[in-house]
Design a protein around this motif. Structure first.
Motif, PDB file in Angstrom:
ATOM      1  N   PHE A  93       0.840  -1.190   0.000  1.00 19.18           N
ATOM      2  CA  PHE A  93       0.000   0.000   0.000  1.00 19.18           C
ATOM      3  C   PHE A  93       0.876   1.240   0.000  1.00 19.18           C
ATOM      4  O   PHE A  93       1.805   1.353   0.806  1.00 19.18           O
ATOM      5  CB  PHE A  93      -0.903  -0.018   1.243  1.00 19.18           C
ATOM      6  N   ASP A  94       0.584   2.175  -0.926  1.00 19.30           N
ATOM      7  CA  ASP A  94       1.328   3.429  -1.015  1.00 19.30           C
ATOM      8  C   ASP A  94       0.403   4.602  -0.694  1.00 19.30           C
ATOM      9  O   ASP A  94      -0.764   4.620  -1.101  1.00 19.30           O
ATOM     10  CB  ASP A  94       1.897   3.620  -2.423  1.00 19.30           C
ATOM     11  N   ASP A 123      -4.024  17.186  -1.663  1.00 17.18           N
ATOM     12  CA  ASP A 123      -3.986  16.178  -2.718  1.00 17.18           C
ATOM     13  C   ASP A 123      -3.531  14.875  -2.069  1.00 17.18           C
ATOM     14  O   ASP A 123      -2.356  14.701  -1.744  1.00 17.18           O
ATOM     15  CB  ASP A 123      -3.015  16.616  -3.826  1.00 17.18           C
ATOM     16  N   ILE A 124      -4.482  13.952  -1.867  1.00 17.60           N
ATOM     17  CA  ILE A 124      -4.219  12.690  -1.187  1.00 17.60           C
ATOM     18  C   ILE A 124      -4.422  11.547  -2.174  1.00 17.60           C
ATOM     19  O   ILE A 124      -5.477  11.448  -2.811  1.00 17.60           O
ATOM     20  CB  ILE A 124      -5.142  12.487   0.033  1.00 17.60           C
ATOM     21  N   ARG A 125      -3.429  10.680  -2.287  1.00 17.60           N
ATOM     22  CA  ARG A 125      -3.542   9.549  -3.202  1.00 17.60           C
ATOM     23  C   ARG A 125      -3.121   8.275  -2.486  1.00 17.60           C
ATOM     24  O   ARG A 125      -2.106   8.251  -1.785  1.00 17.60           O
ATOM     25  CB  ARG A 125      -2.659   9.755  -4.428  1.00 17.60           C
ATOM     26  N   GLU A 159      -1.741  -4.698  -5.209  1.00 20.60           N
ATOM     27  CA  GLU A 159      -2.228  -6.029  -5.569  1.00 20.60           C
ATOM     28  C   GLU A 159      -3.430  -5.964  -6.507  1.00 20.60           C
ATOM     29  O   GLU A 159      -3.581  -6.789  -7.402  1.00 20.60           O
ATOM     30  CB  GLU A 159      -2.593  -6.822  -4.311  1.00 20.60           C
ATOM     31  N   THR A 160      -4.305  -4.990  -6.277  1.00 23.78           N
ATOM     32  CA  THR A 160      -5.519  -4.873  -7.087  1.00 23.78           C
ATOM     33  C   THR A 160      -5.495  -3.654  -8.002  1.00 23.78           C
ATOM     34  O   THR A 160      -6.462  -3.413  -8.724  1.00 23.78           O
ATOM     35  CB  THR A 160      -6.752  -4.780  -6.171  1.00 23.78           C
ATOM     36  N   ASN A 161      -4.382  -2.893  -7.925  1.00 22.27           N
ATOM     37  CA  ASN A 161      -4.255  -1.644  -8.686  1.00 22.27           C
ATOM     38  C   ASN A 161      -5.406  -0.676  -8.361  1.00 22.27           C
ATOM     39  O   ASN A 161      -5.835   0.098  -9.209  1.00 22.27           O
ATOM     40  CB  ASN A 161      -4.209  -1.910 -10.190  1.00 22.27           C
ATOM     41  N   GLU A 162      -5.880  -0.731  -7.127  1.00 21.22           N
ATOM     42  CA  GLU A 162      -6.961   0.164  -6.678  1.00 21.22           C
ATOM     43  C   GLU A 162      -6.355   1.526  -6.340  1.00 21.22           C
ATOM     44  O   GLU A 162      -5.639   1.675  -5.359  1.00 21.22           O
ATOM     45  CB  GLU A 162      -7.666  -0.428  -5.460  1.00 21.22           C
ATOM     46  N   ASP A 163      -6.674   2.503  -7.167  1.00 23.15           N
ATOM     47  CA  ASP A 163      -6.094   3.848  -7.058  1.00 23.15           C
ATOM     48  C   ASP A 163      -7.180   4.810  -6.598  1.00 23.15           C
ATOM     49  O   ASP A 163      -8.182   5.001  -7.285  1.00 23.15           O
ATOM     50  CB  ASP A 163      -5.541   4.277  -8.408  1.00 23.15           C
ATOM     51  N   ASN A 164      -6.995   5.407  -5.397  1.00 18.90           N
ATOM     52  CA  ASN A 164      -7.945   6.381  -4.862  1.00 18.90           C
ATOM     53  C   ASN A 164      -7.250   7.727  -4.730  1.00 18.90           C
ATOM     54  O   ASN A 164      -6.237   7.841  -4.031  1.00 18.90           O
ATOM     55  CB  ASN A 164      -8.466   5.950  -3.483  1.00 18.90           C
ATOM     56  N   ASN A 202      -9.821   1.725   5.544  1.00 23.31           N
ATOM     57  CA  ASN A 202     -10.810   1.944   4.489  1.00 23.31           C
ATOM     58  C   ASN A 202     -10.289   3.043   3.561  1.00 23.31           C
ATOM     59  O   ASN A 202     -10.313   4.222   3.921  1.00 23.31           O
ATOM     60  CB  ASN A 202     -12.151   2.340   5.109  1.00 23.31           C
ATOM     61  N   PRO A 203      -9.800   2.689   2.360  1.00 16.42           N
ATOM     62  CA  PRO A 203      -9.209   3.705   1.479  1.00 16.42           C
ATOM     63  C   PRO A 203     -10.212   4.712   0.935  1.00 16.42           C
ATOM     64  O   PRO A 203      -9.806   5.701   0.310  1.00 16.42           O
ATOM     65  CB  PRO A 203      -8.599   2.864   0.346  1.00 16.42           C
ATOM     66  N   ASN A 204     -11.509   4.488   1.167  1.00 18.81           N
ATOM     67  CA  ASN A 204     -12.533   5.404   0.657  1.00 18.81           C
ATOM     68  C   ASN A 204     -12.989   6.431   1.693  1.00 18.81           C
ATOM     69  O   ASN A 204     -13.950   7.164   1.460  1.00 18.81           O
ATOM     70  CB  ASN A 204     -13.752   4.611   0.168  1.00 18.81           C
TER      71      ASN A 204
END
Length: 812
Positions: free
Chosen positions: A489-490, A521-523, A528-533, A588-590
């Motif tokens: 996780f990044d 600006d938060i990213r 593993e899933t390439n889930e980019d928020n 929770n990344p959301n």
């Protein structure tokens, strides 16, 4: 309990009847001036200014200098003399000061004081500096005077701070709200680490000079922190020559520490260095009881045991270079290395019918963790020719690492259906790296009269990478990756801020109005899933502070600010804990940020030997996030934070301190609050209307000359949550100190949690389950601390009171 509260109330309000030399309300003139260190041309904050009658030397009024060294004291017409005193500086006296009628203010101009290079042992001790100093916008706690914090760390120091509560796991709250911003020397620091509660345990109390509590900050501060800011100020001295102190401590459960603080000043250079070595072994235990309601009722009674062993080394060095009387450059470097060796043992007892054991298993985790941290800081300060015109700038960079590996073994102890089950072996590795760069500049510009403008900009760039891996041993003895728990996780954060605020003072009324703009600006990226928020949001945060001085002894304040609480790294990281495979926590990344409107009204009253601060406050928050717990059919608990609610909090807080006589003083606070939360999560409506209170009372007794003792009582009332409640807890700490070696050293005995009552317990109610958990660390702890001072007098100074309006117009 009633006795303690009555004692606090009596001690606070008793001085009203014995106050002497109270300033008459018809004062129409006064004196003002500015206190300056002659050797550095730096202004001195907190210098004591006393006014006496020229005829009979009777005390008339007093104050302290504010942020810019200024003081302003209202007086009746007459002839006076003024004394200025400051710790380790030679006092000065200005005689034959005539105050005329007609609201005439006598300006004494710049008053220069010199450091006293010969700190003679024969100096008469008048009174000891108070532990808590109060103004309307903040409270300053002088750590050196709190005996119950000796030989402790920053977490244990915060446990004894008014308005602050710390649970048994080290989570910090301010007025019952855990959305608090923790700063080191006014900045986000590597000393707070990726996990602030663990990092704060490595900051030893002998490195801390004072702690500032700001409950409703102005726009000068970052908007982060819905409940306010806790600012930990580390030790640094400017006295000429060489001086310092050495602290050696030992205690049980096993702990030992060494702290060295040194300072050497010559010519235009001031060198300072701190070193801290600490070993600590904590033993903890608790239980977790859960009932799961499916077709049948499943009962699990869980026993938890933990041993945490930690060795930390912290080195901090720096140099101040006075380019000239108006320009100063400061460089500092800090390195910390913390090693931990932890053991966690969990025993699971499973029942289908109460009292009839069906299965028993045990899970043991052996963890080794290494946490290095390196931090650089460069600060510049420029004073202009114009009075109070000032420019400051700073650049700071730090990097943290946390490298942890664990071996986990789970064995069946009792299972009639599987009597020969093989043990399960697993390994975990967690590699975290953080890089943080901050740059900021602030400019203060005075206008005519007492009007001032302050502006500033700030840039913060932050990156965290977390690589977590879980390996399971298969039937062939090979370790294979468990994809359900392994993740990379990044986290990237960019925050650009700018602010401006204007303040002025007219007669008894002063104000401070400001606006802060922050672009975030938060990213986050789950590889593993390439889930980019990604979330970008520009925000504006206004603040307003109004102050009215009823008299020199009575002040009123009203303040407002808009605040934000951005989700932290761990709250966004979908990483799932693995130490306890029946209780899974994840991020929770959301998550969205919480926004809070904060309003506060305050009243501050001073007597000669006491003061009180009464505050009423209200906070309205949206998109509040909290961990919601669910239990599946297998009895596995899964918790993660969710934005689900709005919250309204009302509170009334009383803080007071009093010197009852030469041998006894007391300080304390009581905070009553109501918190209403309302929202939806997973299709369930949650509504909570909670009334609770917290309190702290500390009394200090002088048993004999140079022999002091202190008792500190803390209480946290029951707190209702959307899914249950946190149960009440209380603790009593004892400290005893004796000056030895001709007052060059002090021996302190500290007993924390005297009656072994400190615990963390809570109940949770869900759709298909009920649980109750409790845990405590190390119970009663006894430590002995030896403090030796080199070319320093013990920090004693004439008793002074904190004038809220004299902090400096921009501070309130």
């Amino acid at each position: 309990m009633r006795f303690i509260l009555l004692m606090l109330a009596f001690s606070i309000f008793q001085p009203a009847s014995i106050a002497e030399n109270k300033l008459p309300s018809d004062a129409d003139g006064g004196v003002k001036g500015k206190v300056i260190d002659k050797s550095t041309n730096q202004t001195l904050e907190y210098a004591t200014v006393m006014v006496y009658n020229q005829t009979d030397s009777s005390f008339v009024a007093g104050s302290i200098s504010g942020k810019s060294g200024e003081f302003d004291i209202k007086l009746k017409p007459g002839n006076y003399y003024v004394t200025v005193q400051f710790i380790a500086y030679k006092p000065i006296t200005i005689s034959n000061i005539e105050v005329e009628k007609g609201n005439r203010i006598r300006d004494l101009g710049e008053l220069f004081v010199l450091p006293d290079s010969e700190l003679l042992e024969e100096v008469e001790v008048v009174a000891e500096r108070t532990t808590v100093e109060m103004s309307l916008d903040k409270r300053v706690i002088n750590i050196g005077k709190d005996m119950t914090s000796k030989a402790g760390n920053a977490i244990e120091v915060l446990e004894n701070i008014p308005s602050v509560t710390v649970d048994v796991e080290g989570n910090v709250s301010l007025r019952g709200d855990d959305g608090v911003r923790i700063l080191i020397d006014g900045k986000v620091s590597g000393l707070a680490g990726i996990s602030s509660r663990d990092a704060l345990r490595s900051i030893q109390s002998d490195m801390i000079e004072r702690i500032e509590i700001v409950t409703n900050p102005s726009v000068r501060y970052d908007a982060e922190g819905t409940s306010g800011i806790i600012n930990i100020i580390l030790k640094k001295d400017r006295r000429k020559g060489f001086n310092g102190s050495i602290d050696v401590s030992a205690g049980y459960p096993w702990q030992a520490g060494l702290g060295i603080n040194t300072n050497y000043r010559f010519s235009k250079v001031n060198l300072f260095a701190n070193y801290s070595l600490n070993y600590r072994e904590n033993v903890g235990g608790g239980t977790a009881y859960r009932e799961i309601y499916n077709a049948t009722t499943l009962i699990t009674d869980q026993e938890n045991e933990r041993v945490r062993r930690g060795l930390s080394n912290t080195v901090r060095v720096g140099a101040e270079y006075f380019l000239n009387p108006k320009n100063t450059l400061t460089f500092s470097l800090m390195y910390r290395l913390q090693n931990q060796n932890n053991t966690a043992t969990i025993t699971y007892n499973d029942f289908l019918t109460a009292g009839v054991l069906e299965n028993q298993s045990q899970r043991v985790e052996e963890q080794i963790e290494k946490e290095p941290n390196l931090q650089y800081a460069l600060d510049y300060r420029k004073q202009f020719k114009k009075k109070d015109q000032l420019l400051t700038a700073s650049v700071q960079y730090f990097n943290n690492s946390e490298d942890a590996t664990s071996d986990i073994t789970e064995r069946v102890l009792f299972a009639p259906e599987f009597p020969y089950a093989d043990p399960i072996f697993q390994q975990t590795s967690n590699d975290e790296k953080e890089a943080n760069l901050q740059a900021q500049a602030d400019y203060f510009h005075p206008f005519g009269g007492k009007a001032k403008l302050e502006t500033g900009i700030k840039l913060q760039l932050r990156e965290i990478a977390n690589d977590y891996q879980v390996l399971d041993q298969d039937s062939l003895g090979q370790l294979v990756i468990n994809t359900d728990f392994t993740n990379h996780f990044d986290y990237e954060e960019k925050i650009l801020a700018a602010y401006a605020q204007f303040g002025n003072e007219s007669g008894r009324f002063s104000y401070l109005l400001g606006l802060r703009a922050e672009y975030s600006d938060i990213r986050t990226l789950l590889r593993e899933t390439n889930e980019d928020n990604s979330q970008t949001y520009p925000d504006f945060f206004p603040s307003a502070h109004l102050n009215y001085k009823l008299s020199e002894s009575d002040q009123l304040q009203l303040s407002y600010s808009r605040r934000i609480r951005r989700p932290g790294f761990w709250q966004l990281n979908p990483f799932r804990t693995f130490s306890d495979n029946r209780n899974i926590w994840s991020g929770n990344p959301n998550l969205r940020p919480v926004y809070t409107h904060s309003m506060e009204g305050g009243y501050l009253h001073f007597w000669k030997n006491a003061n009180i601060n009464l505050n009423a406050y209200y906070r309205h928050s949206t998109d509040v996030f909290q961990r919601i717990e669910r239990v599946n059919e297998e009895g596995i608990s899964i918790s993660r934070p969710e934005n689900f609610a709005s919250n309204d909090s009302y509170g009334l807080e009383l803080i007071g301190m009093a010197t009852v006589n030469k041998w006894f003083n007391i300080n304390g606070n009581v905070n009553f609050f109501r918190s209403m939360t309302e929202g939806d999560a997973y299709g369930i409506r949650y509504e909570t209307d909670n009334y609770s209170w917290t309190s702290r009372v500390a009394g200090k007794f002088t048993i004999a000359k140079g022999f002091d003792s202190q008792l500190a009582f803390n209480y946290q009332g029951k707190m209702d949550t959307p899914q249950g409640s946190r149960l009440p807890s209380w603790t009593l700490d004892l400290g005893i100190a004796k000056d030895i070696m001709k007052n060059k050293a002090t021996l302190t005995l500290n007993v924390r949690d005297l009656f072994n009552t400190r615990s963390h317990a809570f109940e949770t109610f869900g759709e298909n389950f009920y649980s109750k958990n409790d845990f405590r660390w190390s119970s009663t702890t006894v430590t002995l601390n030896f403090n030796y001072r080199i070319n320093q007098q013990k920090k004693r100074t004439p008793e002074r009171r904190m004038e809220g309006g004299e902090e400096g117009m921009m501070e309130f």
